[in-house]
Design a protein around this motif. Structure first.
Motif, PDB file in Angstrom:
ATOM      1  N   GLN A   1       0.828  -1.210   0.000  1.00 32.13           N
ATOM      2  CA  GLN A   1       0.000   0.000   0.000  1.00 32.13           C
ATOM      3  C   GLN A   1       0.864   1.262   0.000  1.00 32.13           C
ATOM      4  O   GLN A   1       0.532   2.244  -0.638  1.00 32.13           O
ATOM      5  CB  GLN A   1      -0.941   0.012   1.205  1.00 32.13           C
ATOM      6  CG  GLN A   1      -2.050  -1.016   1.121  1.00 32.13           C
ATOM      7  CD  GLN A   1      -3.024  -0.703   0.003  1.00 32.13           C
ATOM      8  OE1 GLN A   1      -2.814  -1.075  -1.140  1.00 32.13           O
ATOM      9  NE2 GLN A   1      -4.096  -0.015   0.351  1.00 32.13           N
ATOM     10  N   TYR A   2       1.983   1.192   0.721  1.00 35.16           N
ATOM     11  CA  TYR A   2       2.904   2.332   0.743  1.00 35.16           C
ATOM     12  C   TYR A   2       3.391   2.644  -0.663  1.00 35.16           C
ATOM     13  O   TYR A   2       3.335   3.787  -1.107  1.00 35.16           O
ATOM     14  CB  TYR A   2       4.090   2.038   1.662  1.00 35.16           C
ATOM     15  CG  TYR A   2       5.245   2.987   1.475  1.00 35.16           C
ATOM     16  CD1 TYR A   2       5.193   4.284   1.965  1.00 35.16           C
ATOM     17  CD2 TYR A   2       6.391   2.603   0.788  1.00 35.16           C
ATOM     18  CE1 TYR A   2       6.243   5.163   1.791  1.00 35.16           C
ATOM     19  CE2 TYR A   2       7.446   3.464   0.611  1.00 35.16           C
ATOM     20  CZ  TYR A   2       7.367   4.745   1.113  1.00 35.16           C
ATOM     21  OH  TYR A   2       8.416   5.611   0.933  1.00 35.16           O
ATOM     22  N   GLU A   3       3.870   1.635  -1.361  1.00 42.17           N
ATOM     23  CA  GLU A   3       4.382   1.850  -2.718  1.00 42.17           C
ATOM     24  C   GLU A   3       3.294   2.372  -3.643  1.00 42.17           C
ATOM     25  O   GLU A   3       3.530   3.262  -4.462  1.00 42.17           O
ATOM     26  CB  GLU A   3       4.980   0.556  -3.265  1.00 42.17           C
ATOM     27  CG  GLU A   3       6.269   0.177  -2.586  1.00 42.17           C
ATOM     28  CD  GLU A   3       6.769  -1.202  -2.965  1.00 42.17           C
ATOM     29  OE1 GLU A   3       6.025  -1.958  -3.635  1.00 42.17           O
ATOM     30  OE2 GLU A   3       7.907  -1.528  -2.587  1.00 42.17           O
ATOM     31  N   ARG A   4       2.105   1.844  -3.493  1.00 45.90           N
ATOM     32  CA  ARG A   4       0.985   2.265  -4.338  1.00 45.90           C
ATOM     33  C   ARG A   4       0.656   3.740  -4.134  1.00 45.90           C
ATOM     34  O   ARG A   4       0.583   4.517  -5.087  1.00 45.90           O
ATOM     35  CB  ARG A   4      -0.229   1.403  -4.012  1.00 45.90           C
ATOM     36  CG  ARG A   4      -1.474   1.790  -4.753  1.00 45.90           C
ATOM     37  CD  ARG A   4      -2.626   0.903  -4.342  1.00 45.90           C
ATOM     38  NE  ARG A   4      -3.855   1.391  -4.942  1.00 45.90           N
ATOM     39  CZ  ARG A   4      -5.045   1.069  -4.519  1.00 45.90           C
ATOM     40  NH1 ARG A   4      -5.203   0.260  -3.508  1.00 45.90           N
ATOM     41  NH2 ARG A   4      -6.111   1.545  -5.108  1.00 45.90           N
ATOM     42  N   TYR A   5       0.454   4.140  -2.870  1.00 43.07           N
ATOM     43  CA  TYR A   5       0.054   5.522  -2.594  1.00 43.07           C
ATOM     44  C   TYR A   5       1.203   6.506  -2.738  1.00 43.07           C
ATOM     45  O   TYR A   5       0.992   7.658  -3.111  1.00 43.07           O
ATOM     46  CB  TYR A   5      -0.570   5.631  -1.204  1.00 43.07           C
ATOM     47  CG  TYR A   5      -1.940   4.999  -1.128  1.00 43.07           C
ATOM     48  CD1 TYR A   5      -2.940   5.366  -2.008  1.00 43.07           C
ATOM     49  CD2 TYR A   5      -2.228   4.020  -0.193  1.00 43.07           C
ATOM     50  CE1 TYR A   5      -4.186   4.780  -1.960  1.00 43.07           C
ATOM     51  CE2 TYR A   5      -3.475   3.428  -0.130  1.00 43.07           C
ATOM     52  CZ  TYR A   5      -4.452   3.817  -1.020  1.00 43.07           C
ATOM     53  OH  TYR A   5      -5.680   3.239  -0.969  1.00 43.07           O
TER      54      TYR A   5
ATOM     55  N   LEU B   1       0.832  14.848   0.877  1.00 43.29           N
ATOM     56  CA  LEU B   1       0.242  13.511   0.951  1.00 43.29           C
ATOM     57  C   LEU B   1       1.321  12.430   0.931  1.00 43.29           C
ATOM     58  O   LEU B   1       1.203  11.414   1.614  1.00 43.29           O
ATOM     59  CB  LEU B   1      -0.758  13.300  -0.178  1.00 43.29           C
ATOM     60  CG  LEU B   1      -2.039  14.114  -0.072  1.00 43.29           C
ATOM     61  CD1 LEU B   1      -2.919  13.884  -1.286  1.00 43.29           C
ATOM     62  CD2 LEU B   1      -2.791  13.776   1.205  1.00 43.29           C
ATOM     63  N   GLN B   2       2.373  12.661   0.168  1.00 40.89           N
ATOM     64  CA  GLN B   2       3.485  11.722   0.165  1.00 40.89           C
ATOM     65  C   GLN B   2       4.100  11.633   1.563  1.00 40.89           C
ATOM     66  O   GLN B   2       4.431  10.550   2.029  1.00 40.89           O
ATOM     67  CB  GLN B   2       4.565  12.160  -0.826  1.00 40.89           C
ATOM     68  CG  GLN B   2       4.513  11.456  -2.133  1.00 40.89           C
ATOM     69  CD  GLN B   2       5.765  11.708  -2.962  1.00 40.89           C
ATOM     70  OE1 GLN B   2       6.450  12.714  -2.806  1.00 40.89           O
ATOM     71  NE2 GLN B   2       6.046  10.800  -3.862  1.00 40.89           N
ATOM     72  N   SER B   3       4.211  12.768   2.214  1.00 41.74           N
ATOM     73  CA  SER B   3       4.757  12.784   3.570  1.00 41.74           C
ATOM     74  C   SER B   3       3.864  12.014   4.525  1.00 41.74           C
ATOM     75  O   SER B   3       4.346  11.270   5.382  1.00 41.74           O
ATOM     76  CB  SER B   3       4.914  14.222   4.061  1.00 41.74           C
ATOM     77  OG  SER B   3       5.783  14.934   3.246  1.00 41.74           O
TER      78      SER B   3
ATOM     79  N   ALA C   1       3.207  11.104  -6.312  1.00 41.93           N
ATOM     80  CA  ALA C   1       4.516  11.627  -6.692  1.00 41.93           C
ATOM     81  C   ALA C   1       4.373  13.042  -7.234  1.00 41.93           C
ATOM     82  O   ALA C   1       3.479  13.331  -8.033  1.00 41.93           O
ATOM     83  CB  ALA C   1       5.163  10.731  -7.737  1.00 41.93           C
ATOM     84  N   VAL C   2       5.239  13.902  -6.793  1.00 37.97           N
ATOM     85  CA  VAL C   2       5.199  15.303  -7.203  1.00 37.97           C
ATOM     86  C   VAL C   2       5.444  15.420  -8.709  1.00 37.97           C
ATOM     87  O   VAL C   2       4.843  16.268  -9.376  1.00 37.97           O
ATOM     88  CB  VAL C   2       6.237  16.127  -6.407  1.00 37.97           C
ATOM     89  CG1 VAL C   2       6.270  17.562  -6.865  1.00 37.97           C
ATOM     90  CG2 VAL C   2       5.939  16.050  -4.920  1.00 37.97           C
ATOM     91  N   GLU C   3       6.294  14.539  -9.247  1.00 36.75           N
ATOM     92  CA  GLU C   3       6.596  14.576 -10.679  1.00 36.75           C
ATOM     93  C   GLU C   3       5.354  14.305 -11.519  1.00 36.75           C
ATOM     94  O   GLU C   3       5.254  14.737 -12.663  1.00 36.75           O
ATOM     95  CB  GLU C   3       7.673  13.542 -11.028  1.00 36.75           C
ATOM     96  CG  GLU C   3       9.001  13.766 -10.362  1.00 36.75           C
ATOM     97  CD  GLU C   3       9.049  13.206  -8.940  1.00 36.75           C
ATOM     98  OE1 GLU C   3       8.336  12.238  -8.623  1.00 36.75           O
ATOM     99  OE2 GLU C   3       9.798  13.780  -8.134  1.00 36.75           O
ATOM    100  N   LYS C   4       4.417  13.558 -10.945  1.00 36.75           N
ATOM    101  CA  LYS C   4       3.185  13.231 -11.673  1.00 36.75           C
ATOM    102  C   LYS C   4       2.054  14.184 -11.318  1.00 36.75           C
ATOM    103  O   LYS C   4       0.901  13.903 -11.608  1.00 36.75           O
ATOM    104  CB  LYS C   4       2.745  11.804 -11.329  1.00 36.75           C
ATOM    105  CG  LYS C   4       3.719  10.739 -11.765  1.00 36.75           C
ATOM    106  CD  LYS C   4       3.196   9.368 -11.370  1.00 36.75           C
ATOM    107  CE  LYS C   4       4.157   8.278 -11.739  1.00 36.75           C
ATOM    108  NZ  LYS C   4       3.656   6.961 -11.302  1.00 36.75           N
ATOM    109  N   GLY C   5       2.377  15.282 -10.666  1.00 38.61           N
ATOM    110  CA  GLY C   5       1.357  16.251 -10.288  1.00 38.61           C
ATOM    111  C   GLY C   5       0.710  15.951  -8.953  1.00 38.61           C
ATOM    112  O   GLY C   5      -0.338  16.493  -8.621  1.00 38.61           O
ATOM    113  N   GLY C   6       1.339  15.081  -8.164  1.00 37.70           N
ATOM    114  CA  GLY C   6       0.802  14.722  -6.854  1.00 37.70           C
ATOM    115  C   GLY C   6       1.185  15.736  -5.793  1.00 37.70           C
ATOM    116  O   GLY C   6       1.724  16.803  -6.067  1.00 37.70           O
ATOM    117  N   SER C   7       0.907  15.373  -4.568  1.00 37.14           N
ATOM    118  CA  SER C   7       1.108  16.271  -3.441  1.00 37.14           C
ATOM    119  C   SER C   7       2.239  15.785  -2.551  1.00 37.14           C
ATOM    120  O   SER C   7       2.230  14.641  -2.085  1.00 37.14           O
ATOM    121  CB  SER C   7      -0.194  16.349  -2.637  1.00 37.14           C
ATOM    122  OG  SER C   7       0.022  16.955  -1.393  1.00 37.14           O
TER     123      SER C   7
END
Length: 136
Positions: free
Chosen positions: A85-89, A103-105, A94-100
């Motif tokens: 689940q960690y790897e999935r989320y 949220l990664q933290s 990922a910031v490179e993909k426009g993520g947050s």
């Protein structure tokens, strides 16, 4: 000739300012300590002990389970579900993909908390097994 009286006035103002600060700073510090004691802050925990804005805040186990969208039963049956689940989320945010990054933290802190939980659980199991062997 006019410089002498002006210098004397400036010196008197500076001395008066230093005297005010000499009285005000200890009083302000005493008041801050008193306020901290009222709010329950331990005076022995100073700025160098990791308190304040940069302190590492621990996530509760229930929050970690919610962040990774798993239950304790799933962890008990398969501890690898935490990493999955960690790897999935982590990849999904990922910031490179426009993520947050926030949220990664959160995902990272949740994994840390659950890894700690698993480590404690394993150590409890080994101690109970050792106690069982000693009883025989």
């Amino acid at each position: 000739m006019a410089i002498g009286p002006i210098a004397r006035v400036v010196a008197q103002v500076v001395v008066a300012g230093v005297a005010v600060l000499a009285r005000a700073l200890p009083a302000a510090y005493a008041q801050a300590l008193q306020n901290a004691k009222k709010s329950g802050v331990d005076a022995s925990k100073g700025a160098g002990s990791g308190s304040g804005m940069f302190a590492r805040k621990l996530m509760s186990r229930s929050e970690a389970l919610q962040v990774l969208n798993i239950t304790e039963e799933q962890i008990s049956s398969d501890p690898a579900v935490v990493m999955k689940q960690y790897e999935r989320y982590f990849a999904a945010n990922a910031v490179e993909k426009g993520g947050s990054f926030y949220l990664q933290s959160k995902v990272h802190r949740a994994k840390e908390q659950l890894d700690e939980f698993l480590k404690e659980k394993r150590s409890e199991e080994t101690t109970t097994q050792e106690e069982g062997k000693k009883a025989e």
